[in-house]
Design a protein around this motif. Structure first.
Motif, PDB file in Angstrom:
ATOM      1  N   GLN A  11       2.768  11.458 -15.460  1.00  0.00           N
ATOM      2  CA  GLN A  11       2.087  10.498 -14.596  1.00  0.00           C
ATOM      3  C   GLN A  11       1.058   9.680 -15.005  1.00  0.00           C
ATOM      4  N   HIS A  15       1.008   5.951 -15.387  1.00  0.00           N
ATOM      5  CA  HIS A  15      -0.454   5.158 -14.902  1.00  0.00           C
ATOM      6  C   HIS A  15      -1.033   3.931 -16.034  1.00  0.00           C
ATOM      7  N   ASN A  18       1.225   1.313 -16.787  1.00  0.00           N
ATOM      8  CA  ASN A  18       1.099   0.438 -15.443  1.00  0.00           C
ATOM      9  C   ASN A  18      -0.155  -0.594 -15.749  1.00  0.00           C
TER      10      ASN A  18
ATOM     11  N   LYS B  51       7.020  13.944  -3.132  1.00  0.00           N
ATOM     12  CA  LYS B  51       7.238  13.277  -4.259  1.00  0.00           C
ATOM     13  C   LYS B  51       8.642  12.138  -4.027  1.00  0.00           C
ATOM     14  N   PHE B  54      11.242   8.193  -9.019  1.00  0.00           N
ATOM     15  CA  PHE B  54      10.795   6.990  -9.752  1.00  0.00           C
ATOM     16  C   PHE B  54      11.913   6.609 -10.425  1.00  0.00           C
ATOM     17  N   ILE B  57      13.704   8.268 -13.189  1.00  0.00           N
ATOM     18  CA  ILE B  57      13.099   8.711 -14.434  1.00  0.00           C
ATOM     19  C   ILE B  57      12.375  10.325 -14.141  1.00  0.00           C
ATOM     20  N   ALA B  58      11.682  10.268 -12.945  1.00  0.00           N
ATOM     21  CA  ALA B  58      11.090  11.493 -12.844  1.00  0.00           C
ATOM     22  C   ALA B  58      10.478  11.533 -11.270  1.00  0.00           C
ATOM     23  N   GLU B  59      10.254  12.572 -10.957  1.00  0.00           N
ATOM     24  CA  GLU B  59       9.681  12.802  -9.607  1.00  0.00           C
ATOM     25  C   GLU B  59       8.265  12.653  -9.720  1.00  0.00           C
ATOM     26  N   VAL B  60       7.702  11.511  -8.939  1.00  0.00           N
ATOM     27  CA  VAL B  60       6.297  11.395  -9.364  1.00  0.00           C
ATOM     28  C   VAL B  60       5.480  11.303  -7.853  1.00  0.00           C
ATOM     29  N   ASN B  61       4.075  11.428  -7.801  1.00  0.00           N
ATOM     30  CA  ASN B  61       3.186  11.105  -6.771  1.00  0.00           C
ATOM     31  C   ASN B  61       3.523   9.894  -6.081  1.00  0.00           C
ATOM     32  N   GLY B  63       1.287   7.907  -5.687  1.00  0.00           N
ATOM     33  CA  GLY B  63       0.350   7.199  -6.137  1.00  0.00           C
ATOM     34  C   GLY B  63       0.895   6.468  -7.548  1.00  0.00           C
ATOM     35  N   VAL B  64       1.925   6.675  -7.898  1.00  0.00           N
ATOM     36  CA  VAL B  64       2.487   5.858  -9.180  1.00  0.00           C
ATOM     37  C   VAL B  64       3.185   4.879  -8.766  1.00  0.00           C
ATOM     38  N   ALA B  67       1.120   2.156  -7.676  1.00  0.00           N
ATOM     39  CA  ALA B  67       0.197   1.472  -8.768  1.00  0.00           C
ATOM     40  C   ALA B  67       1.301   0.318  -9.099  1.00  0.00           C
ATOM     41  N   PHE B  68       2.433   0.627  -9.311  1.00  0.00           N
ATOM     42  CA  PHE B  68       3.534  -0.163  -9.852  1.00  0.00           C
ATOM     43  C   PHE B  68       3.883  -1.230  -8.780  1.00  0.00           C
ATOM     44  N   PRO B 159      -3.471   4.010  -5.376  1.00  0.00           N
ATOM     45  CA  PRO B 159      -3.090   4.746  -6.415  1.00  0.00           C
ATOM     46  C   PRO B 159      -4.285   5.641  -7.053  1.00  0.00           C
TER      47      PRO B 159
END
Lengths: 163, 270
Positions: A11, A15, A18, B51, B54, B57-61, B63-64, B67-68, B159
Motif C-alpha cells: 500500500q 501511495h 499515486n 478493506k 482495489f 489487485i489487492a485488498e487495500v485500506n 485511504g488508498v 488517494a487515487f 488518504p
C-alpha cells in the motif's frame, strides 16, 4: 509479514505510485504551462522596462548634449561678440587713423600751396617793385630831377593805393 | 423586500428547520449502531476491518482508494484548466488566473527561497505535494462512500490519515531530498542526507498524527447524536480547512528547506 500499526509495503508503494502519477499530471497540465506563462509575462515586462530605461538614458544623453551645446553656444556668442567688437574697434581706429592721415596730408598740402602762393605773390611783388624801380630810374635819368622826383612820388603813391 | 415577504421567509425557514429536527428525532433509534466508539476509533487508526477491493489487485485500506480518487479529481481539474483556461490567459490576470498563478508562484517562490541554487524540480514537487495534501485533506469533507469487502458502506477518509499514505509521502519527500543531495554534491550529498535519517519518520508521523487527530475528532463528534448539531461546522469544516493548509505548508517547507541544505554546493577550502 505483520507490521505494527497495519503498515503495508504494497500500500505504501501504491501511495508513492499515486503521488508520482499526480506529479506527472500536475507538472505537465498545470505547473509547467502556468509557470511558462508567468515567465513569459515577466520577460515581456522586463523587455518593456529595459526599452523604457534605454529610451530614458538616450533622452538623458540627448538632454546633456543639448545643454552642452547650449552652453557652448552662449560661450561662442560671447566670443564672437568680443571678436566683432574687437574688429569694429580696429576698423574704427584704422578709419580714424586714415582720416587723421588724410587731414594731415590735406593740411600739409594746404600749407604747401599757401607757402607757394605766398612765395609767388612775394616774387610777383618784388618783380613789380623792380620794374617800378627801373621805370623810375629810367624816368629820373631821362627827365628833370624835380619833375622826375614828383612823378616818382606820384607813381609810388599810386602804386601804394592800388595795393 | 417588503415586510410581508420578510415575515413569510422567516416562517418558511422555521418550518423547514422544525421538520428537519422532527425527522432527526423520529429517525433516531431506528438504526442500531454496529460498532462501539472504541471500535470506530481503532479502525480509523489501524484500518484492520474495513478493506476495499482495489481493481482486483489487492485488498487495500480506504485511504488508498481516497488517494487515487484525489488524483482523479485533480487530473480532471488540471485537464479542464489546461484545455479551457490556460489558452485564454491574459497579461492582466482575471480572478481565476490570479488564483492559479498565486498557487504556482507560492510553491515556486518557496523552492527558490529555500534552495536558490537548484530549484526547478523542487518547485514542481512541492507544488504537487502541497496540492495533494491540501486536496486530500479537504477530500474527507466530500464524504464519498465506498463498499468494503464485507459489504459495508464506508466513508472515504483523508488518504494521509492512513499510516501507509503518510509513510508514502514522507519517504518520497525524503527520496526527493536525497536526489537533490546526489545531484548537488554527489557522495557528500548522500552523506548529508543520510545524516538526517530520522527525517522520513518524522515527516511521515507528523502528517499521520495531524491528519489522524482530525479524523478521530470528527469520528468522535459524529458518533454521538447530541454532538451532531452546530459543532460539526467548526470541527468538520474549519478545523479541516485549517490543518489542510498547515500540513501542506509544513511538509512542503520542510522538504524545500532540507533539499536546499543538502544540495547546496560545498565551498572548497583554500
Amino acid at each position: 509479514m505483520n507490521l505494527p500499526l497495519n503498515i503495508d509495503f504494497q500500500q505504501i508503494l501504491l501511495h508513492i505510485f499515486n503521488t508520482f502519477l499526480l506529479f506527472v499530471i500536475l507538472y505537465f497540465l498545470l505547473y509547467k504551462p502556468v509557470k511558462a506563462f508567468i515567465d513569459k509575462r515577466e520577460a515581456f515586462y522586463k523587455e518593456m522596462d529595459d526599452k523604457a530605461n534605454e529610451k530614458l538614458s538616450d533622452a538623458e544623453k540627448l538632454l546633456k548634449e543639448y545643454n552642452e551645446k547650449l552652453s557652448n553656444a552662449d560661450k561662442e556668442i560671447a566670443e564672437r561678440k568680443a571678436e566683432a567688437d574687437k574688429l569694429t574697434e580696429a576698423e574704427n581706429s584704422a578709419k580714424i587713423e586714415k582720416a587723421e592721415e588724410q587731414a594731415e596730408s590735406i593740411v600739409a598740402k594746404a600749407v604747401a600751396m599757401a607757402e607757394k602762393e605766398r612765395e609767388s605773390i612775394i616774387y610777383q611783388a618784388n618783380s613789380e617793385i623792380a620794374n617800378m624801380v627801373s621805370a623810375a630810374a629810367e624816368k629820373i635819368v631821362f627827365s628833370d630831377t624835380s619833375e622826375a622826383f614828383d612823378k616818382f612820388l606820384d607813381n609810388a603813391e599810386g602804386s601804394a593805393d592800388n595795393e | 423586500m417588503s415586510k410581508n415577504q420578510k415575515i413569510r421567509s422567516i416562517i418558511i425557514f422555521f418550518v423547514i428547520g422544525a421538520l428537519l429536527l422532527a425527522g432527526i428525532i423520529l429517525t433516531n433509534g431506528m438504526y442500531q449502531k454496529e460498532e462501539t466508539v472504541q471500535e470506530v476509533m481503532l479502525d480509523a487508526v489501524l484500518h484492520e476491518k474495513a478493506k476495499i477491493n482495489f481493481f482486483g489487485i489487492a485488498e487495500v485500506n480506504p485511504g488508498v482508494v481516497s488517494a487515487f480518487g484525489v488524483t482523479a479529481i485533480l487530473f480532471v481539474f488540471a485537464l479542464a484548466v489546461r484545455i479551457f483556461v490556460i489558452p485564454k490567459f491574459t497579461l492582466i490576470p482575471g480572478k481565476f488566473q490570479l488564483l492559479l498563478e498565486q498557487g504556482v508562484g507560492l510553491f515556486d517562490g518557496l523552492a527558490k527561497s529555500n534552495s536558490p541554487h537548484r530549484n526547478k524540480f523542487l518547485g514542481a514537487y512541492v507544488f504537487t505535494a502541497g496540492a495533494y495534501i491540501f486536496m486530500s485533506t479537504m477530500f474527507e469533507m466530500l464524504g464519498f462512500q465506498a463498499v468494503t469487502t464485507e459489504g459495508m458502506s464506508v466513508s472515504l477518509p483523508a488518504p494521509l490519515s492512513d499510516i501507509n499514505g503518510a509513510i508514502g509521502l514522507g519517504v518520497l519527500s525524503y527520496l526527493i531530498i536525497l536526489s537533490g543531495g546526489i545531484v548537488g554534491n554527489g557522495f557528500k550529498g548522500i552523506g548529508n542526507t543520510l545524516k538526517d535519517f530520522s527525517l522520513p519518520i518524522s515527516m511521515s508521523f507528523r502528517l499521520f498524527g495531524a491528519l489522524l487527530s482530525g479524523a478521530l475528532v470528527t469520528e468522535l463528534v459524529y458518533y454521538f447524536f447530541s454532538l451532531s448539531f452546530v459543532l460539526p461546522v467548526f470541527v468538520g469544516v474549519l478545523f479541516t480547512l485549517l490543518h489542510a493548509v498547515i500540513q501542506a505548508y509544513v511538509l512542503t517547507m520542510l522538504t524545500a528547506l532540507f533539499y536546499g541544505e543538502v544540495s547546496e554546493p560545498s565551498k572548497k577550502k583554500k
